[in-house]
Enzyme design. Structure first.
Site, PDB file in Angstrom:
ATOM      1  CE  LYS A 188       0.635   1.425   4.366  1.00 39.61           C
ATOM      2  NZ  LYS A 188       0.894   2.791   4.892  1.00 39.61           N
ATOM      3  CB  THR A 245      -1.711   5.176   2.938  1.00 35.86           C
ATOM      4  OG1 THR A 245      -2.076   3.937   2.319  1.00 35.86           O
ATOM      5  CG2 THR A 245      -1.345   4.910   4.375  1.00 35.86           C
TER       6      THR A 245
END
Length: 326
Positions: A188, A245
Protein backbone atom coordinates in the site's frame (compact mmCIF):
# COMPACT_ATOMS: atom_id res chain seq x y z
CA UNK A 1 2.29 -8.60 29.57
CA UNK A 2 2.73 -5.96 32.26
CA UNK A 3 5.77 -4.23 30.74
CA UNK A 4 6.11 -3.21 27.09
CA UNK A 5 9.31 -2.04 25.40
CA UNK A 6 9.19 0.27 22.41
CA UNK A 7 12.35 0.73 20.32
CA UNK A 8 12.17 3.84 18.18
CA UNK A 9 11.30 7.25 19.58
CA UNK A 10 9.90 8.77 16.40
CA UNK A 11 6.27 9.73 15.89
CA UNK A 12 4.88 6.19 15.51
CA UNK A 13 7.01 4.76 18.33
CA UNK A 14 5.95 7.52 20.70
CA UNK A 15 2.30 7.08 19.69
CA UNK A 16 2.42 3.33 20.29
CA UNK A 17 4.13 3.90 23.64
CA UNK A 18 1.25 6.18 24.66
CA UNK A 19 -1.28 3.63 23.40
CA UNK A 20 0.31 0.79 25.41
CA UNK A 21 0.33 2.99 28.51
CA UNK A 22 -3.37 3.78 28.04
CA UNK A 23 -3.94 0.02 27.89
CA UNK A 24 -2.57 -0.13 31.44
CA UNK A 25 1.00 -1.24 30.69
CA UNK A 26 4.26 0.14 32.00
CA UNK A 27 6.24 1.26 28.97
CA UNK A 28 9.92 1.83 28.26
CA UNK A 29 10.51 4.01 25.18
CA UNK A 30 14.00 3.67 23.70
CA UNK A 31 15.77 6.17 21.46
CA UNK A 32 19.37 6.15 20.29
CA UNK A 33 19.77 9.93 20.39
CA UNK A 34 20.60 11.04 23.97
CA UNK A 35 19.64 14.63 23.17
CA UNK A 36 16.18 13.57 21.96
CA UNK A 37 15.56 11.36 25.00
CA UNK A 38 16.73 14.13 27.33
CA UNK A 39 14.39 16.59 25.62
CA UNK A 40 11.43 14.17 25.84
CA UNK A 41 12.13 13.52 29.52
CA UNK A 42 12.37 17.23 30.31
CA UNK A 43 9.33 18.34 28.33
CA UNK A 44 7.11 15.34 29.03
CA UNK A 45 6.39 15.20 25.30
CA UNK A 46 8.14 14.44 22.02
CA UNK A 47 8.11 17.94 20.56
CA UNK A 48 10.36 16.95 17.65
CA UNK A 49 8.03 14.29 16.25
CA UNK A 50 4.67 14.71 18.03
CA UNK A 51 4.43 18.33 19.17
CA UNK A 52 1.70 19.15 21.66
CA UNK A 53 0.98 15.52 22.65
CA UNK A 54 1.70 14.77 26.32
CA UNK A 55 3.57 11.57 27.06
CA UNK A 56 1.65 9.29 29.41
CA UNK A 57 3.20 9.11 32.88
CA UNK A 58 3.57 5.34 32.49
CA UNK A 59 6.05 5.88 29.62
CA UNK A 60 9.72 6.07 30.64
CA UNK A 61 12.14 7.35 27.95
CA UNK A 62 15.62 5.78 27.91
CA UNK A 63 18.75 5.19 25.84
CA UNK A 64 19.46 1.91 27.69
CA UNK A 65 18.64 -0.95 25.32
CA UNK A 66 19.09 -3.57 28.06
CA UNK A 67 16.23 -2.08 30.08
CA UNK A 68 13.94 -2.36 27.05
CA UNK A 69 14.97 -5.95 26.36
CA UNK A 70 13.75 -6.91 29.84
CA UNK A 71 10.16 -6.14 28.84
CA UNK A 72 7.46 -8.78 28.38
CA UNK A 73 7.03 -7.79 24.72
CA UNK A 74 8.94 -5.44 22.43
CA UNK A 75 7.69 -3.23 19.61
CA UNK A 76 10.35 -2.60 16.95
CA UNK A 77 9.33 0.78 15.52
CA UNK A 78 12.15 1.52 13.10
CA UNK A 79 12.13 1.94 9.30
CA UNK A 80 12.20 -1.38 7.43
CA UNK A 81 15.66 -0.83 5.99
CA UNK A 82 17.20 -0.35 9.46
CA UNK A 83 15.21 -3.13 11.13
CA UNK A 84 18.02 -5.67 10.78
CA UNK A 85 20.54 -3.32 12.39
CA UNK A 86 18.22 -2.62 15.33
CA UNK A 87 17.40 -6.30 15.82
CA UNK A 88 21.11 -7.13 15.78
CA UNK A 89 21.77 -4.60 18.55
CA UNK A 90 18.92 -6.13 20.55
CA UNK A 91 20.10 -9.74 20.11
CA UNK A 92 22.60 -9.86 22.99
CA UNK A 93 20.03 -8.55 25.51
CA UNK A 94 16.86 -10.39 24.50
CA UNK A 95 15.38 -13.15 26.65
CA UNK A 96 14.36 -16.30 24.70
CA UNK A 97 10.65 -16.46 23.91
CA UNK A 98 10.06 -12.72 24.09
CA UNK A 99 7.52 -11.50 21.51
CA UNK A 100 9.13 -8.99 19.11
CA UNK A 101 6.56 -7.07 17.07
CA UNK A 102 7.57 -5.36 13.83
CA UNK A 103 5.74 -2.05 13.38
CA UNK A 104 7.23 -1.05 10.02
CA UNK A 105 5.76 -1.63 6.57
CA UNK A 106 8.07 -2.71 3.79
CA UNK A 107 10.34 -5.35 2.27
CA UNK A 108 14.09 -5.43 2.92
CA UNK A 109 16.20 -4.38 -0.05
CA UNK A 110 18.62 -7.06 -1.24
CA UNK A 111 17.25 -10.01 0.72
CA UNK A 112 13.62 -9.37 -0.36
CA UNK A 113 12.60 -10.53 3.11
CA UNK A 114 9.47 -9.38 4.88
CA UNK A 115 9.89 -7.76 8.29
CA UNK A 116 9.04 -10.82 10.41
CA UNK A 117 11.48 -12.87 8.34
CA UNK A 118 14.23 -10.40 9.27
CA UNK A 119 13.31 -10.74 12.95
CA UNK A 120 13.25 -14.55 12.72
CA UNK A 121 16.66 -14.57 11.07
CA UNK A 122 18.38 -12.17 13.49
CA UNK A 123 16.44 -13.14 16.63
CA UNK A 124 15.66 -16.86 16.16
CA UNK A 125 14.59 -17.34 19.79
CA UNK A 126 12.08 -14.47 19.70
CA UNK A 127 8.40 -14.86 18.85
CA UNK A 128 8.01 -12.66 15.78
CA UNK A 129 4.81 -10.71 15.12
CA UNK A 130 3.61 -7.81 12.99
CA UNK A 131 1.39 -4.80 13.80
CA UNK A 132 -0.10 -3.02 10.81
CA UNK A 133 -3.22 -1.20 9.71
CA UNK A 134 -4.83 2.19 9.13
CA UNK A 135 -3.46 4.40 11.87
CA UNK A 136 -1.67 7.75 11.92
CA UNK A 137 0.67 8.53 14.80
CA UNK A 138 -1.07 11.81 15.63
CA UNK A 139 -4.47 10.09 15.94
CA UNK A 140 -3.19 7.21 18.08
CA UNK A 141 -1.14 9.46 20.36
CA UNK A 142 -4.11 11.78 20.88
CA UNK A 143 -6.33 8.86 21.84
CA UNK A 144 -8.60 9.10 18.78
CA UNK A 145 -10.40 5.84 17.85
CA UNK A 146 -8.13 3.59 15.77
CA UNK A 147 -8.23 -0.10 14.81
CA UNK A 148 -5.28 -2.12 13.46
CA UNK A 149 -4.23 -5.78 13.08
CA UNK A 150 -1.65 -7.78 15.02
CA UNK A 151 -0.54 -11.07 13.49
CA UNK A 152 1.66 -13.91 14.72
CA UNK A 153 2.07 -17.47 13.44
CA UNK A 154 0.76 -18.71 16.78
CA UNK A 155 -2.75 -17.29 17.07
CA UNK A 156 -2.65 -17.60 20.87
CA UNK A 157 0.36 -15.25 20.91
CA UNK A 158 -1.42 -12.81 18.60
CA UNK A 159 -4.48 -12.85 20.85
CA UNK A 160 -2.41 -12.28 23.99
CA UNK A 161 -0.53 -9.37 22.44
CA UNK A 162 -3.69 -7.81 21.03
CA UNK A 163 -5.26 -7.98 24.46
CA UNK A 164 -2.21 -6.42 26.11
CA UNK A 165 -2.11 -3.43 23.75
CA UNK A 166 -5.81 -2.75 23.21
CA UNK A 167 -7.70 0.02 24.97
CA UNK A 168 -11.03 1.76 24.55
CA UNK A 169 -9.68 3.90 21.71
CA UNK A 170 -6.95 1.63 20.27
CA UNK A 171 -8.43 -1.69 19.14
CA UNK A 172 -6.30 -4.55 17.85
CA UNK A 173 -7.75 -7.42 15.84
CA UNK A 174 -5.62 -10.58 15.93
CA UNK A 175 -4.64 -12.86 13.05
CA UNK A 176 -2.30 -15.73 12.21
CA UNK A 177 -1.91 -14.58 8.58
CA UNK A 178 1.47 -12.94 9.09
CA UNK A 179 2.38 -12.75 5.41
CA UNK A 180 -0.95 -11.26 4.40
CA UNK A 181 -0.64 -8.49 6.98
CA UNK A 182 2.94 -7.77 5.89
CA UNK A 183 2.04 -7.65 2.20
CA UNK A 184 -0.84 -5.26 2.80
CA UNK A 185 1.41 -2.84 4.68
CA UNK A 186 4.28 -3.02 2.21
CA UNK A 187 2.37 -2.79 -1.07
CA UNK A 188 0.00 0.00 0.00
CA UNK A 189 2.94 2.39 0.53
CA UNK A 190 3.95 2.07 -3.11
CA UNK A 191 0.36 2.45 -4.29
CA UNK A 192 -0.06 5.52 -2.06
CA UNK A 193 2.79 7.22 -3.95
CA UNK A 194 0.89 6.54 -7.19
CA UNK A 195 -2.31 7.95 -5.67
CA UNK A 196 -0.41 11.03 -4.58
CA UNK A 197 0.96 11.54 -8.09
CA UNK A 198 -2.61 11.44 -9.44
CA UNK A 199 -3.64 14.06 -6.89
CA UNK A 200 -0.56 16.18 -7.56
CA UNK A 201 -1.26 16.10 -11.28
CA UNK A 202 -4.88 17.16 -10.54
CA UNK A 203 -6.31 14.29 -12.59
CA UNK A 204 -9.56 14.31 -10.62
CA UNK A 205 -11.48 12.24 -8.09
CA UNK A 206 -12.57 9.67 -10.70
CA UNK A 207 -8.95 8.89 -11.58
CA UNK A 208 -8.12 8.74 -7.87
CA UNK A 209 -10.82 6.14 -7.26
CA UNK A 210 -9.80 4.11 -10.30
CA UNK A 211 -6.13 4.14 -9.29
CA UNK A 212 -6.89 3.01 -5.75
CA UNK A 213 -9.22 0.24 -6.93
CA UNK A 214 -6.84 -1.11 -9.56
CA UNK A 215 -3.99 -0.81 -7.07
CA UNK A 216 -5.96 -2.99 -4.67
CA UNK A 217 -6.37 -5.58 -7.44
CA UNK A 218 -2.56 -5.63 -7.80
CA UNK A 219 -2.16 -6.02 -4.06
CA UNK A 220 -4.58 -8.97 -4.06
CA UNK A 221 -2.78 -10.72 -6.94
CA UNK A 222 0.56 -10.36 -5.18
CA UNK A 223 -0.88 -11.58 -1.88
CA UNK A 224 -2.48 -14.65 -3.50
CA UNK A 225 0.95 -15.62 -4.85
CA UNK A 226 2.14 -15.80 -1.22
CA UNK A 227 -0.93 -17.76 -0.06
CA UNK A 228 -2.28 -14.89 2.02
CA UNK A 229 -5.88 -15.09 3.18
CA UNK A 230 -8.32 -12.99 1.13
CA UNK A 231 -10.08 -11.80 4.30
CA UNK A 232 -6.78 -10.36 5.55
CA UNK A 233 -6.40 -8.22 2.45
CA UNK A 234 -10.00 -7.01 2.56
CA UNK A 235 -9.53 -6.17 6.24
CA UNK A 236 -7.80 -3.43 8.20
CA UNK A 237 -4.21 -4.25 7.24
CA UNK A 238 -5.07 -4.45 3.53
CA UNK A 239 -7.96 -2.46 2.14
CA UNK A 240 -8.32 -0.35 5.29
CA UNK A 241 -4.71 0.81 5.24
CA UNK A 242 -4.81 1.34 1.47
CA UNK A 243 -7.87 3.60 1.68
CA UNK A 244 -6.29 5.69 4.43
CA UNK A 245 -2.88 6.17 2.83
CA UNK A 246 -4.20 6.74 -0.68
CA UNK A 247 -6.39 9.63 0.40
CA UNK A 248 -4.74 11.61 3.18
CA UNK A 249 -1.85 14.11 3.14
CA UNK A 250 -0.99 12.81 6.63
CA UNK A 251 0.48 9.80 4.81
CA UNK A 252 4.15 10.40 4.03
CA UNK A 253 3.88 8.25 0.92
CA UNK A 254 0.79 10.03 -0.41
CA UNK A 255 2.30 13.45 0.39
CA UNK A 256 5.51 12.49 -1.39
CA UNK A 257 3.49 11.40 -4.42
CA UNK A 258 1.62 14.71 -4.42
CA UNK A 259 4.95 16.58 -4.46
CA UNK A 260 6.11 14.41 -7.37
CA UNK A 261 2.90 14.95 -9.28
CA UNK A 262 3.10 18.69 -8.81
CA UNK A 263 6.68 19.00 -10.07
CA UNK A 264 8.53 18.35 -13.28
CA UNK A 265 11.37 16.34 -11.73
CA UNK A 266 11.85 13.44 -9.32
CA UNK A 267 13.96 13.97 -6.20
CA UNK A 268 13.99 11.19 -3.61
CA UNK A 269 16.75 12.73 -1.52
CA UNK A 270 15.84 13.21 2.12
CA UNK A 271 12.93 10.75 1.84
CA UNK A 272 14.40 8.27 4.32
CA UNK A 273 11.11 7.76 6.15
CA UNK A 274 9.01 7.39 3.01
CA UNK A 275 8.93 3.60 3.05
CA UNK A 276 7.34 3.29 -0.39
CA UNK A 277 10.41 4.84 -2.06
CA UNK A 278 12.51 1.90 -0.89
CA UNK A 279 9.82 -0.76 -1.20
CA UNK A 280 8.86 -0.01 -4.82
CA UNK A 281 11.84 -1.64 -6.60
CA UNK A 282 11.96 -4.68 -4.35
CA UNK A 283 8.17 -5.14 -4.55
CA UNK A 284 8.42 -5.18 -8.33
CA UNK A 285 11.30 -7.69 -8.20
CA UNK A 286 9.34 -9.95 -5.84
CA UNK A 287 6.26 -9.72 -8.10
CA UNK A 288 8.27 -10.68 -11.18
CA UNK A 289 9.71 -13.67 -9.33
CA UNK A 290 6.15 -14.84 -8.70
CA UNK A 291 5.05 -13.87 -12.25
CA UNK A 292 2.50 -11.40 -10.87
CA UNK A 293 1.45 -8.37 -12.93
CA UNK A 294 1.70 -5.09 -10.97
CA UNK A 295 1.68 -2.32 -13.62
CA UNK A 296 1.01 0.53 -11.16
CA UNK A 297 3.82 -0.56 -8.84
CA UNK A 298 6.12 -0.97 -11.85
CA UNK A 299 5.27 2.53 -13.05
CA UNK A 300 6.06 3.99 -9.60
CA UNK A 301 9.39 2.13 -9.45
CA UNK A 302 10.30 3.32 -12.95
CA UNK A 303 9.45 6.95 -12.11
CA UNK A 304 11.46 6.85 -8.86
CA UNK A 305 14.43 5.35 -10.68
CA UNK A 306 14.31 8.13 -13.28
CA UNK A 307 13.66 5.64 -16.09
CA UNK A 308 10.28 7.07 -17.09
CA UNK A 309 8.80 10.58 -16.87
CA UNK A 310 5.60 10.89 -14.86
CA UNK A 311 3.41 11.81 -17.85
CA UNK A 312 4.83 8.91 -19.85
CA UNK A 313 4.12 6.53 -16.98
CA UNK A 314 0.53 7.76 -16.76
CA UNK A 315 0.10 7.44 -20.53
CA UNK A 316 1.50 3.92 -20.39
CA UNK A 317 -1.04 2.86 -17.78
CA UNK A 318 -3.92 4.43 -19.71
CA UNK A 319 -2.92 2.73 -22.97
CA UNK A 320 -2.74 -0.81 -21.56
CA UNK A 321 -4.90 -3.33 -23.47
CA UNK A 322 -8.54 -3.48 -22.45
CA UNK A 323 -9.33 -6.53 -20.35
CA UNK A 324 -11.92 -8.11 -18.11
CA UNK A 325 -11.89 -6.69 -14.59
CA UNK A 326 -10.34 -9.03 -12.01
Amino acid sequence: MKRIGVIGAGAWGTALANAAAKAGRDVVLHGRDPALIAAITKAGSNEKYLPGIRLDEKVKPTTDLASVADADAILLVTPTQSLRETATLLASFLRPGTPVIACSKGIEIGSKKFVTQVIEEVLPEARAAILSGPGFAEDVAAGLPTAVTLAAHDEAVALELAGALSSQTFRLYHSNDVRGVEIGGAAKNVLAIAAGIVAGRKLGASAQAALTTRGFAELMRFARAYDAKPETLTGLSGLGDLILTCSSPQSRNFAFGVSLGGSSSVDVRGKKLTEGVYTAPVLVEAARMKKVEMPIAEAVAAVLAGKVAIDAAIAGLLSRPLRQED
